[in-house]
Design a protein around this motif. Structure first.
Motif, mmCIF file in Angstrom:
data_model
loop_
_atom_site.group_PDB
_atom_site.id
_atom_site.type_symbol
_atom_site.label_atom_id
_atom_site.label_comp_id
_atom_site.label_asym_id
_atom_site.label_seq_id
_atom_site.Cartn_x
_atom_site.Cartn_y
_atom_site.Cartn_z
ATOM 1 N N GLU A 63 96.198 60.277 118.836
ATOM 2 C CA GLU A 63 96.553 59.577 117.608
ATOM 3 C C GLU A 63 96.178 60.454 116.428
ATOM 4 O OE1 GLU A 63 95.770 54.943 118.938
ATOM 5 O OE2 GLU A 63 94.678 55.773 117.238
ATOM 6 N N VAL A 64 96.987 60.412 115.409
ATOM 7 C CA VAL A 64 96.726 61.169 114.190
ATOM 8 C C VAL A 64 96.967 60.240 113.001
ATOM 9 C CG1 VAL A 64 99.081 62.087 114.087
ATOM 10 C CG2 VAL A 64 97.236 63.310 112.941
ATOM 11 N N THR A 65 96.151 60.413 111.966
ATOM 12 C CA THR A 65 96.282 59.607 110.753
ATOM 13 C C THR A 65 96.762 60.492 109.608
ATOM 14 O OG1 THR A 65 94.493 58.156 111.477
ATOM 15 C CG2 THR A 65 95.072 58.085 109.146
ATOM 16 N N LEU A 66 97.827 60.061 108.953
ATOM 17 C CA LEU A 66 98.387 60.785 107.817
ATOM 18 C C LEU A 66 98.200 59.936 106.566
ATOM 19 C CD1 LEU A 66 101.791 61.801 109.415
ATOM 20 C CD2 LEU A 66 99.682 63.111 109.382
ATOM 21 N N THR A 67 97.746 60.568 105.483
ATOM 22 C CA THR A 67 97.545 59.872 104.215
ATOM 23 C C THR A 67 98.415 60.530 103.157
ATOM 24 O OG1 THR A 67 95.243 59.433 104.832
ATOM 25 C CG2 THR A 67 95.826 59.145 102.520
ATOM 26 N N ARG A 68 99.057 59.710 102.359
ATOM 27 C CA ARG A 68 99.848 60.218 101.240
ATOM 28 C C ARG A 68 99.761 59.224 100.090
ATOM 29 N NH1 ARG A 68 106.328 59.308 102.183
ATOM 30 N NH2 ARG A 68 106.247 57.061 102.427
ATOM 31 N N GLY A 69 100.077 59.707 98.908
ATOM 32 C CA GLY A 69 100.122 58.830 97.747
ATOM 33 C C GLY A 69 101.259 57.839 97.881
ATOM 34 N N LEU A 70 101.038 56.633 97.398
ATOM 35 C CA LEU A 70 102.048 55.577 97.473
ATOM 36 C C LEU A 70 103.199 55.914 96.523
ATOM 37 C CD1 LEU A 70 102.602 52.768 98.748
ATOM 38 C CD2 LEU A 70 101.625 51.792 96.676
ATOM 39 N N THR A 71 104.409 55.966 97.074
ATOM 40 C CA THR A 71 105.605 56.260 96.289
ATOM 41 C C THR A 71 106.677 55.223 96.615
ATOM 42 O OG1 THR A 71 106.624 57.676 97.973
ATOM 43 C CG2 THR A 71 105.120 58.746 96.405
ATOM 44 N N ALA A 72 107.837 55.390 96.027
ATOM 45 C CA ALA A 72 108.956 54.488 96.309
ATOM 46 C C ALA A 72 109.601 54.792 97.658
ATOM 47 C CB ALA A 72 110.010 54.601 95.205
ATOM 48 N N ASP A 73 109.256 55.923 98.276
ATOM 49 C CA ASP A 73 109.801 56.289 99.581
ATOM 50 C C ASP A 73 109.332 55.274 100.624
ATOM 51 O OD1 ASP A 73 110.847 57.603 101.806
ATOM 52 O OD2 ASP A 73 109.155 58.983 101.949
ATOM 53 N N ASN A 74 110.264 54.665 101.346
ATOM 54 C CA ASN A 74 109.903 53.641 102.326
ATOM 55 C C ASN A 74 110.123 54.103 103.768
ATOM 56 O OD1 ASN A 74 112.659 53.610 102.410
ATOM 57 N ND2 ASN A 74 112.888 51.417 102.064
ATOM 58 N N SER A 75 110.110 55.407 104.014
ATOM 59 C CA SER A 75 110.346 55.901 105.369
ATOM 60 C C SER A 75 109.252 55.469 106.335
ATOM 61 C CB SER A 75 110.493 57.425 105.369
ATOM 62 O OG SER A 75 109.378 58.034 104.757
ATOM 63 N N PHE A 76 107.998 55.406 105.880
ATOM 64 C CA PHE A 76 106.921 54.939 106.757
ATOM 65 C C PHE A 76 107.147 53.481 107.151
ATOM 66 C CE2 PHE A 76 103.233 57.969 105.382
ATOM 67 C CZ PHE A 76 103.913 59.038 105.909
ATOM 68 N N GLU A 77 107.525 52.635 106.182
ATOM 69 C CA GLU A 77 107.745 51.216 106.456
ATOM 70 C C GLU A 77 108.915 51.008 107.417
ATOM 71 O OE1 GLU A 77 107.450 52.485 103.402
ATOM 72 O OE2 GLU A 77 105.926 51.367 102.307
ATOM 73 N N GLN A 78 109.993 51.751 107.211
ATOM 74 C CA GLN A 78 111.150 51.623 108.101
ATOM 75 C C GLN A 78 110.798 52.018 109.526
ATOM 76 O OE1 GLN A 78 114.082 54.067 106.196
ATOM 77 N NE2 GLN A 78 114.819 52.413 104.884
ATOM 78 N N TRP A 79 110.002 53.078 109.666
ATOM 79 C CA TRP A 79 109.653 53.565 110.999
ATOM 80 C C TRP A 79 108.779 52.550 111.731
ATOM 81 C CZ3 TRP A 79 106.394 58.545 112.205
ATOM 82 C CH2 TRP A 79 106.586 58.913 113.539
#
Length: 147
Positions: A63-79
């Motif tokens: 398992e790996v954890t990725l952190t990024r700043g919250l943006t309007a990109d919703n690719s994480f949510e869709q996945w």
């Protein structure tokens, strides 16, 4: 003797590539590791002493954890929505985590096999707080290869 290039070991930025789509705004990657079982073989030596030999076993999933700043990109949510509703054919993907140097050139590529999102966490929402909002995506994978 050549002088080692220590600058190449500095990870300036990170990216996640899934389905030929690159997300470069990753600010932190944690838990990225390759691991395998250890098999213990117990035996007696020719002179009658007890010995334990350790051998490599099956590779473990990770398992790996990725952190990024919250943006309007919703690719994480869709996945993650695909995996939440059991659409594992859509959720399981091949991808890679890429480490870039300060010039934007890839240093290392960690290729993930059958990766899918386990969880998505949004940082604490506090009125008046000046810290950057982040989202953390935990990805589980069956195998990892380093390129």
């Amino acid at each position: 003797m050549p002088i080692p290039d220590f600058n190449s070991a500095v990870g300036h930025s990170f990216g996640l590539e899934v389905d030929s789509v690159m997300i470069k705004q990753i600010t932190e990657v944690s838990g990225l590791k390759m691991e395998q079982d250890v098999i213990e073989y117990k035996a007696n030596t020719p002179d009658g002493k007890y010995a334990i030999h350790k051998m490599p076993g099956r590779p473990k999933a990770g398992e790996v954890t990725l952190t990024r700043g919250l943006t309007a990109d919703n690719s994480f949510e869709q996945w993650i929505t695909s995996s939440r509703f059991g659409k594992m054919g859509d959720a399981r993907k091949g991808g890679a985590i890429i480490v870039f140097d300060y010039e934007g050139m890839p240093i290392k590529r960690y290729r993930l096999t059958n990766a899918w999102p386990k969880s998505l966490e949004i940082s604490s929402l506090k009125a008046g707080d000046t810290s950057v909002l982040t989202e953390k995506l935990v990805i589980t994978y069956e195998a990892m290869d380093v390129e």
